[in-house]
Design a protein around this motif. Structure first.
Motif, PDB file in Angstrom:
ATOM      1  N   LYS A   1      -0.754  -8.191  28.161  1.00 30.38           N
ATOM      2  CA  LYS A   1      -2.225  -8.239  28.116  1.00 30.38           C
ATOM      3  C   LYS A   1      -2.715  -9.666  27.914  1.00 30.38           C
ATOM      4  O   LYS A   1      -3.678 -10.109  28.563  1.00 30.38           O
ATOM      5  CB  LYS A   1      -2.745  -7.349  26.983  1.00 30.38           C
TER       6      LYS A   1
ATOM      7  N   SER B   1       9.738   1.738  20.475  1.00 27.74           N
ATOM      8  CA  SER B   1       8.272   1.802  20.527  1.00 27.74           C
ATOM      9  C   SER B   1       7.651   0.459  20.177  1.00 27.74           C
ATOM     10  O   SER B   1       6.719   0.002  20.836  1.00 27.74           O
ATOM     11  CB  SER B   1       7.747   2.879  19.571  1.00 27.74           C
ATOM     12  N   VAL B   2       8.185  -0.167  19.130  1.00 27.47           N
ATOM     13  CA  VAL B   2       7.681  -1.490  18.730  1.00 27.47           C
ATOM     14  C   VAL B   2       7.913  -2.501  19.854  1.00 27.47           C
ATOM     15  O   VAL B   2       7.036  -3.311  20.170  1.00 27.47           O
ATOM     16  CB  VAL B   2       8.371  -1.963  17.429  1.00 27.47           C
TER      17      VAL B   2
ATOM     18  N   PHE C   1       8.181  -1.906  23.110  1.00 28.61           N
ATOM     19  CA  PHE C   1       7.264  -1.645  24.222  1.00 28.61           C
ATOM     20  C   PHE C   1       5.842  -2.070  23.882  1.00 28.61           C
ATOM     21  O   PHE C   1       5.131  -2.632  24.712  1.00 28.61           O
ATOM     22  CB  PHE C   1       7.295  -0.162  24.608  1.00 28.61           C
ATOM     23  N   TYR C   2       5.414  -1.793  22.633  1.00 25.36           N
ATOM     24  CA  TYR C   2       4.061  -2.188  22.207  1.00 25.36           C
ATOM     25  C   TYR C   2       3.906  -3.709  22.269  1.00 25.36           C
ATOM     26  O   TYR C   2       2.911  -4.218  22.794  1.00 25.36           O
ATOM     27  CB  TYR C   2       3.795  -1.684  20.790  1.00 25.36           C
ATOM     28  N   ASN C   3       4.896  -4.429  21.729  1.00 29.35           N
ATOM     29  CA  ASN C   3       4.834  -5.898  21.765  1.00 29.35           C
ATOM     30  C   ASN C   3       4.842  -6.432  23.191  1.00 29.35           C
ATOM     31  O   ASN C   3       4.162  -7.420  23.497  1.00 29.35           O
ATOM     32  CB  ASN C   3       5.996  -6.503  20.975  1.00 29.35           C
ATOM     33  N   SER C   4       5.592  -5.772  24.061  1.00 31.88           N
ATOM     34  CA  SER C   4       5.630  -6.195  25.466  1.00 31.88           C
ATOM     35  C   SER C   4       4.268  -5.994  26.127  1.00 31.88           C
ATOM     36  O   SER C   4       3.787  -6.861  26.868  1.00 31.88           O
ATOM     37  CB  SER C   4       6.688  -5.408  26.232  1.00 31.88           C
ATOM     38  N   ILE C   5       3.637  -4.854  25.840  1.00 31.26           N
ATOM     39  CA  ILE C   5       2.318  -4.574  26.414  1.00 31.26           C
ATOM     40  C   ILE C   5       1.306  -5.592  25.916  1.00 31.26           C
ATOM     41  O   ILE C   5       0.499  -6.126  26.689  1.00 31.26           O
ATOM     42  CB  ILE C   5       1.883  -3.135  26.066  1.00 31.26           C
ATOM     43  N   GLU C   6       1.347  -5.900  24.606  1.00 27.16           N
ATOM     44  CA  GLU C   6       0.422  -6.892  24.048  1.00 27.16           C
ATOM     45  C   GLU C   6       0.652  -8.269  24.668  1.00 27.16           C
ATOM     46  O   GLU C   6      -0.299  -8.986  24.974  1.00 27.16           O
ATOM     47  CB  GLU C   6       0.578  -6.965  22.522  1.00 27.16           C
TER      48      GLU C   6
ATOM     49  N   GLU D   1      11.821   4.235  16.986  1.00 27.74           N
ATOM     50  CA  GLU D   1      10.783   3.360  16.425  1.00 27.74           C
ATOM     51  C   GLU D   1      10.925   1.941  16.949  1.00 27.74           C
ATOM     52  O   GLU D   1       9.935   1.290  17.305  1.00 27.74           O
ATOM     53  CB  GLU D   1      10.862   3.361  14.899  1.00 27.74           C
TER      54      GLU D   1
END
Length: 198
Positions: free
Chosen positions: A152, A141-142, A144-149, A138
């Motif tokens: 962006k 995942s958080v 990686f998600y924050n890195s993608i955001e 988890e």
């Protein structure tokens, strides 16, 4: 002294026997405590991704103490309680779990579970591993998600800058009567080069 011991030998034997009987009775009256343990190998990533101040950064150093604190945290204990669906609360499980690191191997953690219930200790020890694995997935995942955001957002900002540059170039073409697809290529390129230098 020998004479005193000889004269009171029955008293000494009686006291010794009473002490032995009391010790046996006490040990039999105590509820046995069981312990189960499992070893975890915490793999060190080459560069562990972390989010600091909403920016992705790579952690260079490996700290096993952080993992020990995570394993003994209330979050992991609550996850174990939920997975086992047992009568134990997370706080109770947290008190049963203890961790220690290997002296010679900094990547290995021994998780020990101590309790009166023989059947529970092994289940709790194994489920702690599963809960930790779930927690780690988890958190990654958080991250990686924050890195993608974050990326962006940075791409959007750079795209805005690129659009502004494109507009400035178009205005330069217009101000200097340069046609974007003119056949007078060398003349136009020299003007563009001067603009770039400016």
């Amino acid at each position: 002294y020998i004479e005193i011991i000889y004269n009171h030998k029955f008293l000494i034997i009686a006291i010794t026997l009473v002490a032995v009987v009391l010790a046996i009775a006490y040990s039999l009256s105590q509820t046995p405590i069981y312990q189960a343990s499992t070893k975890l190998f915490i793999q060190e990533d080459l560069m562990e991704l972390q989010i600091i101040n909403n920016k992705p950064m790579f952690k260079q150093s490996f700290d096993i103490k952080t993992w020990v604190q995570i394993i003994q945290s209330s979050d992991i204990a609550d996850r174990v309680a939920n997975k086992l669906k047992s009568i134990y609360q997370g706080s109770e499980i947290q008190n049963m779990i203890s961790c220690e690191t290997e002296r010679e191997e900094k990547h290995i953690i021994t998780i020990s579970v101590t309790h009166k219930d023989q059947n529970s200790v092994a289940k709790i020890a194994n489920t702690t591993f599963l809960a930790l694995q779930e927690y780690d997935a988890e958190q990654r995942s958080v991250g990686f998600y924050n890195s993608i955001e974050y990326l962006k957002t940075q791409i959007a900002l750079k795209q805005h800058d690129l659009n502004a540059l494109d507009k400035a170039i178009a205005e330069f073409y217009k101000a200097n009567n340069i046609e974007a697809f003119s056949t007078d290529f060398e003349n136009n390129m020299s003007k563009v080069q001067k603009f770039q230098e400016m």
